[in-house]
Design an enzyme around this catalytic site. Structure first.
Site, short mmCIF file in Angstrom:
data_model
loop_
_atom_site.label_atom_id
_atom_site.label_comp_id
_atom_site.label_asym_id
_atom_site.label_seq_id
_atom_site.Cartn_x
_atom_site.Cartn_y
_atom_site.Cartn_z
N CYS A 182 2.06 -1.94 -1.80
CA CYS A 182 2.61 -1.04 -0.79
C CYS A 182 1.55 -0.36 0.07
CB CYS A 182 3.48 0.01 -1.46
SG CYS A 182 4.72 -0.72 -2.54
N HIS A 215 3.82 8.92 1.64
CA HIS A 215 4.25 7.66 1.05
C HIS A 215 5.63 7.86 0.42
CE1 HIS A 215 3.74 3.66 -0.52
NE2 HIS A 215 3.90 4.07 -1.77
N GLU A 257 1.85 12.47 -5.61
CA GLU A 257 1.42 12.54 -4.22
C GLU A 257 1.34 13.99 -3.74
OE1 GLU A 257 2.42 10.62 0.16
OE2 GLU A 257 3.90 10.46 -1.45
N LYS A 265 11.04 7.18 4.30
CA LYS A 265 11.65 6.20 3.41
C LYS A 265 13.05 6.62 2.98
CE LYS A 265 7.43 4.14 1.47
NZ LYS A 265 6.46 4.92 2.27
N HIS A 281 12.21 1.55 1.18
CA HIS A 281 10.77 1.28 1.01
C HIS A 281 10.46 -0.12 1.50
CE1 HIS A 281 6.80 1.25 -0.34
NE2 HIS A 281 6.95 1.43 -1.65
N PHE A 297 1.24 -0.51 -6.29
CA PHE A 297 1.03 -0.99 -7.65
C PHE A 297 -0.32 -1.70 -7.72
CE2 PHE A 297 5.59 -1.55 -9.55
CZ PHE A 297 5.81 -0.20 -9.37
#
Length: 401
Positions: free
Chosen positions: A159, A297, A308, A326, A331, A389
């Protein structure tokens, strides 16, 4: 080093088929999530997603419709919009590069052709399988369409891929290896295998009966993200090249940083995320107080949003207003960082921050000023972060021209 400016943009998202449509929808608090109606979704634990409207395919030729994976198609259409909005720059092909990041590449083709092989035999597998499935396909086809010969790169960093593509584009221009770079991200992975895989690690929301309320960044009731798809691409250009041809400038990519957490394969490290933000600010020559807006994010996962928020507080002290779109688009995985950069640029251009919808009950562990209704802004610099990830941490600092 040469200053890098943004002269064009293209986007296809679950809330709009162009940049203008997407931007208007985000400002209005639209939501692109819906129930997956295909029969295959009936047995899955997650039966919701945020898809792009198939109308985008009208911009493709017949061969492009038949011999390109959906991710490649999205990149082509969004890339052409970006190129046109930049005024179709007259640039030496050897000074033009394309960089398109992705998390899964042509996973829809991979899944479909594996099923075909098993059920119908190898003679029914498309001869285009490899060029449709390969992760560098979106970058390769767009480079062919634009005749870009300074490089066709494809960062595959989950991502963070779209944000990494913009970082690489800036670096190519600063190093003098290109004058124009079309860069960003794309994703089209709403397929049974991908949905099931994310569901098995409990990353996806299971609010199957209320898709419009499923993606809820920073809310106490969040339970995972909604899978989205789309593309977001920017045209980066050396400032002197853009000025020489009289191009309109949307903004500038002043700072960027890319690090790795080396912490956990799926769980981010807020300490390193904060370090990434600090490094991006340092590369832009800015202090934390200079940042007037953050596009977070914020995937709507329970721990990710808390991490975050901690990273933003650590790096910025008292963070400025934060938006997390998002909630509207779902996402977009490899495209998400690039879409965040585009949103930040448009917010500074128009002086308005789009809302974060579905934030009904803010998490007390998230001490941030999250924008829940469209709000005016005078921000001159914005931070965009993206985490993937594998421990990929990326941060961009964008500025008004």
């Amino acid at each position: 080093m040469r200053r890098t400016v943004v002269t064009g943009a293209g986007a296809i998202t679950p809330v709009g088929g162009t940049v203008d449509e997407t931007w208007a929808s985000l400002l209005a608090g639209a939501n692109g999530a819906d129930v997956i109606t295909e029969e295959w979704a009936g047995t899955l634990p997650v039966r919701i997603a945020a898809r792009a409207d198939d109308a985008f395919a009208a911009g493709l030729s017949v061969p492009e419709q038949k011999a390109r994976d959906r991710a490649e198609q999205l990149a082509l259409v969004a890339g052409r919009e970006a190129w046109a909005s930049a005024g179709t720059p007259d640039v030496d092909p050897t000074r033009l590069a394309v960089i398109v990041g992705t998390a899964h590449g042509g996973i829809a083709t991979t899944v479909a052709m594996q099923d075909t092989l098993v059920t119908a035999g190898y003679r029914r597998v498309s001869p285009h399988t490899i060029t449709m499935a390969m992760a560098n396909g979106p970058a390769a086809w767009l480079s062919l369409a634009l005749q870009a010969k300074a490089g066709a790169r494809a960062p595959v960093s989950a991502c963070a891929a779209g944000a990494e593509a913009i970082l690489q584009g800036r670096d190519l221009i600063r190093a003098g290896d290109a004058d124009v770079v079309v860069c960003g991200g794309v994703e089209a992975s709403i397929v049974p295998l991908s949905l099931t895989g994310f569901a098995r690690v409990r990353a996806l929301s299971t609010r199957n009966d209320e898709p419009l309320r499923a993606s809820r960044p920073f809310d106490v009731g969040r339970d995972g993200f909604v899978m989205g798809e789309g593309a977001a691409l920017l045209v980066l250009e050396a400032e002197e090249h853009a000025r020489a041809r009289g191009a309109a400038v949307l903004g500038a990519v002043g700072g960027a940083a890319l690090t790795s957490d080396a912490h956990d394969i799926v769980g981010g490290d807020p300490v390193n995320q904060a370090r990434t933000i600090t490094l991006a600010l340092r590369s832009a020559g800015l202090d934390p107080a200079d940042v007037g807006l953050v596009h977070a994010h914020a995937t709507s996962t329970p721990q990710g949003d808390v991490n975050e928020a901690a990273a933003l507080r650590s790096a910025l002290g008292s963070p400025p207003p934060v938006t997390a779109t998002k909630a509207s688009t779902g996402h977009l995985l490899g495209a998400s960082g690039a879409l965040g950069a585009l949103v930040a640029l448009l917010a500074m251009r128009d002086g308005v921050v789009p809302p974060t919808i579905n934030l009904d009950d803010p998490d007390p562990h998230v001490d941030l000023d999250v924008v829940t209704e469209a709000r005016t802004t005078t921000a001159r610099h914005a931070l965009v972060d993206a985490f993937g990830f594998g421990g990929h941490s990326a941060a961009l600092v964008l500025s008004r021209d």
